[in-house]
Design a protein around this motif. Sequence first.
Motif, PDB file in Angstrom:
ATOM      1  N   HIS A 208       0.768  -1.247   0.000  1.00 36.72           N
ATOM      2  CA  HIS A 208       0.000   0.000   0.000  1.00 36.72           C
ATOM      3  C   HIS A 208       0.799   1.298   0.000  1.00 36.72           C
ATOM      4  O   HIS A 208       0.248   2.337  -0.342  1.00 36.72           O
ATOM      5  CB  HIS A 208      -0.939   0.014   1.220  1.00 36.72           C
ATOM      6  CG  HIS A 208      -1.872  -1.152   1.276  1.00 36.72           C
ATOM      7  ND1 HIS A 208      -2.850  -1.368   0.329  1.00 36.72           N
ATOM      8  CD2 HIS A 208      -1.960  -2.195   2.137  1.00 36.72           C
ATOM      9  CE1 HIS A 208      -3.511  -2.475   0.614  1.00 36.72           C
ATOM     10  NE2 HIS A 208      -2.985  -3.005   1.711  1.00 36.72           N
ATOM     11  N   ALA A 209       2.057   1.274   0.426  1.00 36.23           N
ATOM     12  CA  ALA A 209       2.787   2.539   0.560  1.00 36.23           C
ATOM     13  C   ALA A 209       3.306   3.025  -0.790  1.00 36.23           C
ATOM     14  O   ALA A 209       3.708   2.210  -1.631  1.00 36.23           O
ATOM     15  CB  ALA A 209       3.947   2.373   1.537  1.00 36.23           C
ATOM     16  N   THR A 210       3.296   4.335  -0.992  1.00 36.27           N
ATOM     17  CA  THR A 210       3.927   4.899  -2.193  1.00 36.27           C
ATOM     18  C   THR A 210       5.416   5.149  -1.943  1.00 36.27           C
ATOM     19  O   THR A 210       6.213   5.146  -2.877  1.00 36.27           O
ATOM     20  CB  THR A 210       3.250   6.220  -2.602  1.00 36.27           C
ATOM     21  OG1 THR A 210       3.164   7.080  -1.445  1.00 36.27           O
ATOM     22  CG2 THR A 210       1.835   5.960  -3.126  1.00 36.27           C
ATOM     23  N   LEU A 272       8.427   5.809   8.592  1.00 37.67           N
ATOM     24  CA  LEU A 272       7.813   6.995   7.988  1.00 37.67           C
ATOM     25  C   LEU A 272       7.350   6.562   6.600  1.00 37.67           C
ATOM     26  O   LEU A 272       8.156   6.038   5.822  1.00 37.67           O
ATOM     27  CB  LEU A 272       8.867   8.100   7.883  1.00 37.67           C
ATOM     28  CG  LEU A 272       8.531   9.312   7.021  1.00 37.67           C
ATOM     29  CD1 LEU A 272       7.356  10.105   7.615  1.00 37.67           C
ATOM     30  CD2 LEU A 272       9.769  10.202   6.866  1.00 37.67           C
ATOM     31  N   CYS A 273       6.045   6.749   6.328  1.00 38.35           N
ATOM     32  CA  CYS A 273       5.567   6.282   5.019  1.00 38.35           C
ATOM     33  C   CYS A 273       4.504   7.200   4.464  1.00 38.35           C
ATOM     34  O   CYS A 273       3.949   8.041   5.179  1.00 38.35           O
ATOM     35  CB  CYS A 273       5.033   4.847   5.120  1.00 38.35           C
ATOM     36  SG  CYS A 273       3.634   4.662   6.231  1.00 38.35           S
ATOM     37  N   THR A 274       4.260   7.051   3.179  1.00 40.10           N
ATOM     38  CA  THR A 274       3.206   7.811   2.514  1.00 40.10           C
ATOM     39  C   THR A 274       2.326   6.840   1.738  1.00 40.10           C
ATOM     40  O   THR A 274       2.785   5.790   1.282  1.00 40.10           O
ATOM     41  CB  THR A 274       3.798   8.848   1.533  1.00 40.10           C
ATOM     42  OG1 THR A 274       4.542   8.156   0.518  1.00 40.10           O
ATOM     43  CG2 THR A 274       4.725   9.819   2.246  1.00 40.10           C
ATOM     44  N   PHE A 280      -4.141   4.267   2.439  1.00 41.95           N
ATOM     45  CA  PHE A 280      -3.709   4.472   3.820  1.00 41.95           C
ATOM     46  C   PHE A 280      -4.619   3.754   4.798  1.00 41.95           C
ATOM     47  O   PHE A 280      -4.160   3.193   5.796  1.00 41.95           O
ATOM     48  CB  PHE A 280      -3.633   5.965   4.169  1.00 41.95           C
ATOM     49  CG  PHE A 280      -3.279   6.179   5.615  1.00 41.95           C
ATOM     50  CD1 PHE A 280      -2.011   5.872   6.086  1.00 41.95           C
ATOM     51  CD2 PHE A 280      -4.232   6.638   6.524  1.00 41.95           C
ATOM     52  CE1 PHE A 280      -1.688   6.035   7.425  1.00 41.95           C
ATOM     53  CE2 PHE A 280      -3.914   6.799   7.864  1.00 41.95           C
ATOM     54  CZ  PHE A 280      -2.642   6.496   8.319  1.00 41.95           C
ATOM     55  N   GLU A 281      -5.927   3.758   4.510  1.00 42.41           N
ATOM     56  CA  GLU A 281      -6.848   3.060   5.423  1.00 42.41           C
ATOM     57  C   GLU A 281      -6.543   1.563   5.455  1.00 42.41           C
ATOM     58  O   GLU A 281      -6.545   0.934   6.515  1.00 42.41           O
ATOM     59  CB  GLU A 281      -8.304   3.319   5.026  1.00 42.41           C
ATOM     60  CG  GLU A 281      -8.775   4.745   5.362  1.00 42.41           C
ATOM     61  CD  GLU A 281      -8.388   5.177   6.789  1.00 42.41           C
ATOM     62  OE1 GLU A 281      -8.570   4.386   7.745  1.00 42.41           O
ATOM     63  OE2 GLU A 281      -7.864   6.306   6.942  1.00 42.41           O
TER      64      GLU A 281
END
Lengths: 327, 327
Positions: A208-210, A272-274, A280-281
């Motif tokens: 899920h993380a970009t 730390l992630c985006t 994100f959910e």
Amino acid sequence: MSGRGTGGSGEDELIARYFRPLARSPGAFGLTDDAAVLPAGAGDLVVTTDALVAGVHFLPDDPPETLARKALRVNLSDLAAKGAVPAGFVLTLALREADDTWLSAFARALGEDAAAFACPLMGGDTVHTDGPLTLSITAFGRVPPGRMVRRAGARAGDIVAVSGTIGDAVAGLHVLKTGAAAPAYAPLVARYRVPEPRVALAGALLDHATAAMDVSDGLVGDLAKLCATSGVTARIEAARVPVSPAAAALLAADPSLTRAALITGGDDYEILCTAGPAAFESLRTKARAAGVTLTAIGRIEEGMAPPRFVDGEGRDMVFARASYSHF
Amino acid sequence: MSGRGTGGSGEDELIARYFRPLARSPGAFGLTDDAAVLPAGAGDLVVTTDALVAGVHFLPDDPPETLARKALRVNLSDLAAKGAVPAGFVLTLALREADDTWLSAFARALGEDAAAFACPLMGGDTVHTDGPLTLSITAFGRVPPGRMVRRAGARAGDIVAVSGTIGDAVAGLHVLKTGAAAPAYAPLVARYRVPEPRVALAGALLDHATAAMDVSDGLVGDLAKLCATSGVTARIEAARVPVSPAAAALLAADPSLTRAALITGGDDYEILCTAGPAAFESLRTKARAAGVTLTAIGRIEEGMAPPRFVDGEGRDMVFARASYSHF
């Protein structure tokens, strides 16, 4: 595990006694060869290296057990941030002397963590130094081909999130330096000495993380790096950065420690992630299922300026030093 | 290449200026990420680590160019002995200070060797130390699945052979320490400072050797390790151990240097290998085609005693110290 030493030398005995029991992977050959083998397998191999120097990365009198755990865990933290499953590590140990008590405690703790995180010792090198104790670990992990989670990849509109709480380690170091020995602060010291790598998050980040990285040099500086590599900026609400009850208590009790210090101090080894809002959910749900709290602290925005950290009154925070640098 | 440092820090600038130009492999991400990727590929990954400490593995005033080359080459030598083709390396550099002249010379030479040996920089860590300059390199190579050439594998009847000449490096160190500055000895000093890893032998070793390792701690001690791991012993005719003209001249001129010192001194980074008699002829032919001389120096025998080194009169040589040990 190569060493400059012969079959009967102190060095080979040292390796055999302390480190061979840790080298249970077939590709480690019981540390009797010059090299190790990571077998061909599905997936890319992710490689990360972190060195620790006495007096720089840890206190010279830190216990050998915590030092061993920290040396491995800071590398496991990098692997987790990249979405990788641990596969093994090699260790370089530069020692002043071969102290039996120290080595035996060091190796036992290292072995426990290697087993707990399924990241076996594959090899290494043991050398003499006249200088400070220096450890260097190179760790390996696996990801599906082409899927390593990068620092690059954050896009405007993404949510910025961190795992766990930020600032505990630097607060713990503050406690050690000021001698504020209240039992309430013990968890902070523990966090400074032994980080908790978020290996349980690797799969969710991969899905899920970009973008992601671990927070090692301070949240402010590390986010600046992530944004610079992604070609974006961010707006962070500093009050949303999660702080542990122990750190909050110390902040309240000791005016020489500031919130700015917590978010620039480093040694957190949180993620730390985006991620896009919907992703994100899913990421947060999977993290929670894995026992890790993820907290949204702001948004990625277009632009090339350093990320803004905004306080409770909407004012930009200014930092004397964004993060740690060696030079 | 991670460092504790922020986007604008001296450390990140240091990495960007000196080391990013070396990181041309796609999996190195220009050293802008926390980890590197070694792509999935056919074959096992061979991993080797060697650390060098100023005052222990090199002289504190050794030039940065030779130091960079030596640090990489001692690892390439290990890969060659294991039959592996170089795939890349990571570097940990513990520095007292970020000296521009030193770093620029170091990085240029490292880059030249990385290109020459097709072994790109993938990542690393740069840290401060108050102690001696310390370098640690972990290098990666590839072999067909299950084919890494081991130390174990030597069998009674195998021929024992070495590449090149033995003892040049320790003779070169002797020249540096005694100040015997005759031009005839310059090749010895050069060999001490910059070994010649036998990467050209990797394929032939993979095809024909029963066991191999590189000679780093001294031929006597390293052969003892190979034999112990293989569960055999050996009989070596010391007079057949190849010595260069320059080392022979120094031996003749300086009685304080002995033949025993040459075969126990180490830092040779030649290949010690074993092969059945027929396979050895194929191995030697392929080595010659690759420009490397292989010399048979003895035979593997059954038994568990340390290998015997026999002099010209058939007497067993006795060594005060078989090889180098740190502890």
